[in-house]
Scaffold this motif. Structure first.
Motif, PDB file in Angstrom:
ATOM      1  N   ARG A  25      52.541  43.415  30.619  1.00 43.28           N
ATOM      2  CA  ARG A  25      51.403  42.718  30.003  1.00 43.28           C
ATOM      3  C   ARG A  25      50.182  43.622  30.037  1.00 43.28           C
ATOM      4  NH1 ARG A  25      52.147  38.082  34.296  1.00 43.28           N
ATOM      5  NH2 ARG A  25      54.284  37.451  33.794  1.00 43.28           N
ATOM      6  N   LEU A  26      49.625  43.832  28.854  1.00 43.21           N
ATOM      7  CA  LEU A  26      48.476  44.719  28.706  1.00 43.21           C
ATOM      8  C   LEU A  26      47.314  43.972  28.072  1.00 43.21           C
ATOM      9  CD1 LEU A  26      50.473  47.629  27.008  1.00 43.21           C
ATOM     10  CD2 LEU A  26      49.767  47.562  29.410  1.00 43.21           C
ATOM     11  N   LEU A  27      46.102  44.283  28.482  1.00 40.82           N
ATOM     12  CA  LEU A  27      44.959  43.686  27.797  1.00 40.82           C
ATOM     13  C   LEU A  27      44.988  44.115  26.336  1.00 40.82           C
ATOM     14  CD1 LEU A  27      42.111  43.933  30.458  1.00 40.82           C
ATOM     15  CD2 LEU A  27      43.250  41.883  29.604  1.00 40.82           C
ATOM     16  N   SER A  28      44.666  43.199  25.438  1.00 39.12           N
ATOM     17  CA  SER A  28      44.763  43.442  24.001  1.00 39.12           C
ATOM     18  C   SER A  28      43.952  44.670  23.604  1.00 39.12           C
ATOM     19  CB  SER A  28      44.280  42.202  23.242  1.00 39.12           C
ATOM     20  OG  SER A  28      43.070  41.695  23.793  1.00 39.12           O
ATOM     21  N   GLU A  75      59.905  43.810  27.385  1.00 41.01           N
ATOM     22  CA  GLU A  75      58.950  43.215  26.441  1.00 41.01           C
ATOM     23  C   GLU A  75      57.556  43.742  26.764  1.00 41.01           C
ATOM     24  OE1 GLU A  75      58.193  38.993  26.859  1.00 41.01           O
ATOM     25  OE2 GLU A  75      56.699  39.039  25.256  1.00 41.01           O
ATOM     26  N   VAL A  76      56.764  43.986  25.739  1.00 38.40           N
ATOM     27  CA  VAL A  76      55.349  44.312  25.938  1.00 38.40           C
ATOM     28  C   VAL A  76      54.534  43.183  25.332  1.00 38.40           C
ATOM     29  CG1 VAL A  76      53.511  45.978  25.531  1.00 38.40           C
ATOM     30  CG2 VAL A  76      55.873  46.768  25.784  1.00 38.40           C
ATOM     31  N   ARG A  77      53.660  42.616  26.131  1.00 40.18           N
ATOM     32  CA  ARG A  77      52.915  41.432  25.691  1.00 40.18           C
ATOM     33  C   ARG A  77      51.425  41.653  25.868  1.00 40.18           C
ATOM     34  NH1 ARG A  77      50.832  36.938  27.931  1.00 40.18           N
ATOM     35  NH2 ARG A  77      51.785  36.811  29.987  1.00 40.18           N
ATOM     36  N   ASP A  78      50.657  41.262  24.848  1.00 35.78           N
ATOM     37  CA  ASP A  78      49.204  41.348  24.920  1.00 35.78           C
ATOM     38  C   ASP A  78      48.625  40.208  25.753  1.00 35.78           C
ATOM     39  OD1 ASP A  78      48.765  43.612  23.472  1.00 35.78           O
ATOM     40  OD2 ASP A  78      47.967  42.631  21.694  1.00 35.78           O
ATOM     41  N   PRO A 137      42.720  34.364  51.483  1.00 33.13           N
ATOM     42  CA  PRO A 137      42.505  34.978  52.794  1.00 33.13           C
ATOM     43  C   PRO A 137      42.048  36.437  52.656  1.00 33.13           C
ATOM     44  CG  PRO A 137      44.643  33.881  52.699  1.00 33.13           C
ATOM     45  CD  PRO A 137      44.111  33.931  51.296  1.00 33.13           C
ATOM     46  N   ARG A 138      41.344  36.917  53.659  1.00 32.06           N
ATOM     47  CA  ARG A 138      40.838  38.291  53.644  1.00 32.06           C
ATOM     48  C   ARG A 138      41.412  39.062  54.823  1.00 32.06           C
ATOM     49  NH1 ARG A 138      38.103  35.477  50.382  1.00 32.06           N
ATOM     50  NH2 ARG A 138      36.292  36.122  49.161  1.00 32.06           N
ATOM     51  N   PRO A 139      42.674  39.468  54.708  1.00 29.78           N
ATOM     52  CA  PRO A 139      43.268  40.207  55.823  1.00 29.78           C
ATOM     53  C   PRO A 139      42.554  41.547  56.022  1.00 29.78           C
ATOM     54  CG  PRO A 139      44.748  40.151  53.932  1.00 29.78           C
ATOM     55  CD  PRO A 139      43.603  39.271  53.595  1.00 29.78           C
ATOM     56  N   ALA A 140      42.399  41.931  57.273  1.00 30.58           N
ATOM     57  CA  ALA A 140      41.660  43.158  57.597  1.00 30.58           C
ATOM     58  C   ALA A 140      42.291  44.374  56.930  1.00 30.58           C
ATOM     59  CB  ALA A 140      41.621  43.349  59.106  1.00 30.58           C
ATOM     60  N   GLY A 141      41.475  45.170  56.300  1.00 34.89           N
ATOM     61  CA  GLY A 141      41.925  46.443  55.755  1.00 34.89           C
ATOM     62  C   GLY A 141      42.610  46.377  54.413  1.00 34.89           C
ATOM     63  N   VAL A 142      42.765  45.173  53.859  1.00 39.43           N
ATOM     64  CA  VAL A 142      43.481  45.032  52.588  1.00 39.43           C
ATOM     65  C   VAL A 142      42.500  44.831  51.436  1.00 39.43           C
ATOM     66  CG1 VAL A 142      45.201  43.710  51.298  1.00 39.43           C
ATOM     67  CG2 VAL A 142      45.464  44.011  53.763  1.00 39.43           C
ATOM     68  N   SER A 143      42.646  45.622  50.411  1.00 40.90           N
ATOM     69  CA  SER A 143      41.876  45.466  49.191  1.00 40.90           C
ATOM     70  C   SER A 143      42.599  44.465  48.289  1.00 40.90           C
ATOM     71  CB  SER A 143      41.754  46.828  48.507  1.00 40.90           C
ATOM     72  OG  SER A 143      41.124  46.713  47.270  1.00 40.90           O
ATOM     73  N   VAL A 144      41.911  43.397  47.896  1.00 42.84           N
ATOM     74  CA  VAL A 144      42.562  42.319  47.143  1.00 42.84           C
ATOM     75  C   VAL A 144      41.969  42.202  45.744  1.00 42.84           C
ATOM     76  CG1 VAL A 144      43.173  39.869  47.122  1.00 42.84           C
ATOM     77  CG2 VAL A 144      42.912  41.063  49.310  1.00 42.84           C
ATOM     78  N   GLN A 145      42.830  42.158  44.759  1.00 38.53           N
ATOM     79  CA  GLN A 145      42.394  41.945  43.381  1.00 38.53           C
ATOM     80  C   GLN A 145      42.789  40.544  42.919  1.00 38.53           C
ATOM     81  OE1 GLN A 145      43.182  45.062  40.493  1.00 38.53           O
ATOM     82  NE2 GLN A 145      43.485  46.564  42.120  1.00 38.53           N
ATOM     83  N   LEU A 146      41.853  39.880  42.278  1.00 35.83           N
ATOM     84  CA  LEU A 146      42.095  38.545  41.725  1.00 35.83           C
ATOM     85  C   LEU A 146      41.969  38.640  40.212  1.00 35.83           C
ATOM     86  CD1 LEU A 146      39.587  36.619  44.049  1.00 35.83           C
ATOM     87  CD2 LEU A 146      42.018  36.996  44.481  1.00 35.83           C
ATOM     88  N   SER A 147      42.845  37.969  39.485  1.00 33.95           N
ATOM     89  CA  SER A 147      42.735  37.996  38.029  1.00 33.95           C
ATOM     90  C   SER A 147      43.261  36.703  37.427  1.00 33.95           C
ATOM     91  CB  SER A 147      43.480  39.209  37.442  1.00 33.95           C
ATOM     92  OG  SER A 147      44.783  39.314  37.971  1.00 33.95           O
ATOM     93  N   VAL A 148      42.713  36.356  36.271  1.00 38.24           N
ATOM     94  CA  VAL A 148      43.100  35.135  35.567  1.00 38.24           C
ATOM     95  C   VAL A 148      43.323  35.469  34.103  1.00 38.24           C
ATOM     96  CG1 VAL A 148      42.507  32.750  34.996  1.00 38.24           C
ATOM     97  CG2 VAL A 148      41.636  33.775  37.115  1.00 38.24           C
ATOM     98  N   GLU A 149      44.528  35.232  33.617  1.00 40.87           N
ATOM     99  CA  GLU A 149      44.809  35.355  32.188  1.00 40.87           C
ATOM    100  C   GLU A 149      44.824  33.965  31.576  1.00 40.87           C
ATOM    101  OE1 GLU A 149      48.769  36.633  31.058  1.00 40.87           O
ATOM    102  OE2 GLU A 149      48.284  36.426  28.931  1.00 40.87           O
TER     103      GLU A 149
END
Lengths: 122, 122, 122
Positions: B67-70, B105-108, C93-105
């Motif tokens: 999945r790639l950003l459009s 599959e590649v999805r936008d 949660p914010r475990p020590a030393g871990v870089s966390v990415q959040l995303s919403v499609e």
């Protein structure tokens, strides 16, 4: 290359997966838009951590996502979704007191970048 | 923000997931369309309840969804799909008597509503 | 019929799923574009085999996919994504030393072939 993914919530009891897989495969490959039976891939996914809305009443769901390479007609898509729904509606357990929602999404897969390969049995 | 999800069926034996994750990450982040290595997220999903078509012969599959950003070009999409397929084709086990299908599959992903945040390490 | 699927990597420690499900359901059904609370279906998926990029630093992610029947405005999509992100950002949660990415499609589901049924409690 149709792909079908079916999620079922854990509160529906023992889902007859083997029977559903068999009947879904038979019903879908009988449609002219799925000419090569071996290409159809169906799998179940168990859903254990979930919520449906905000009311306290017991609820469960069965959700299917059918993915087709782009180019099918709207009529074919609706027909295929109806076949999936028919099997799920017939085979889904009906636990006492639980309201169950069934749904089928049909999603296009972009045909151009789709890549595939085959490893034949040795 | 590329996301890559790879399903593997249980009848393929022990999949070399760690090696595949490493090689996929190296191959994809070497492409100019994935400039920030940390943004690539790859995961495996085990498929235990499945069917492929209606014939009784043993079959398995490996299916990847990228999945790639459009906004990527068709050429970039095809190149990225080819890189995924190359690694999977090389590392997928070949259990005796099993016909294995590989697909990508590649999805936008719609760029406008995509939301993200970062929690830096403490 | 909104569907929300949330993946969380195993290195984030014990995710407060029950609380997140409750807060996400409350926040999303309070939006005018999700008028029927029972239609919203939210589930968590555990991610155990994954990699993020190529660097050796500890990284984790939370990724949400919100699927809406086609027809919502861009504004509504962005607002709903922001609501999802707000809850996840607060409860992850914010475990020590871990870089966390959040995303919403946010992803459209084709309305025409979408099929559904309901099994009322017995």
């Amino acid at each position: 290359m149709p792909h079908l993914v079916i999620e079922t919530t854990a509160n529906l009891g023992t889902y007859p997966k083997a029977q559903a897989l068999k009947e879904l495969a038979a019903s879908l490959t009988a449609h002219p838009q799925i000419p090569v039976e071996a290409d159809l891939k169906i799998r179940f996914v168990d859903v254990t951590d979930f919520v449906m809305g905000t009311a306290p009443e017991p609820r469960g769901f069965v959700h299917a996502e059918l993915r087709l390479l782009s180019g099918r007609t709207p009529e074919a898509k609706s027909e295929l979704a109806a076949r999936v729904l028919e099997v799920l509606q017939r085979l889904t357990p009906r636990p006492a007191g639980v309201s169950v929602q069934l749904s089928v999404e049909v999603r296009d897969m972009d045909r151009a970048p789709y890549a595939k390969a085959r490893i034949d049995p040795q």
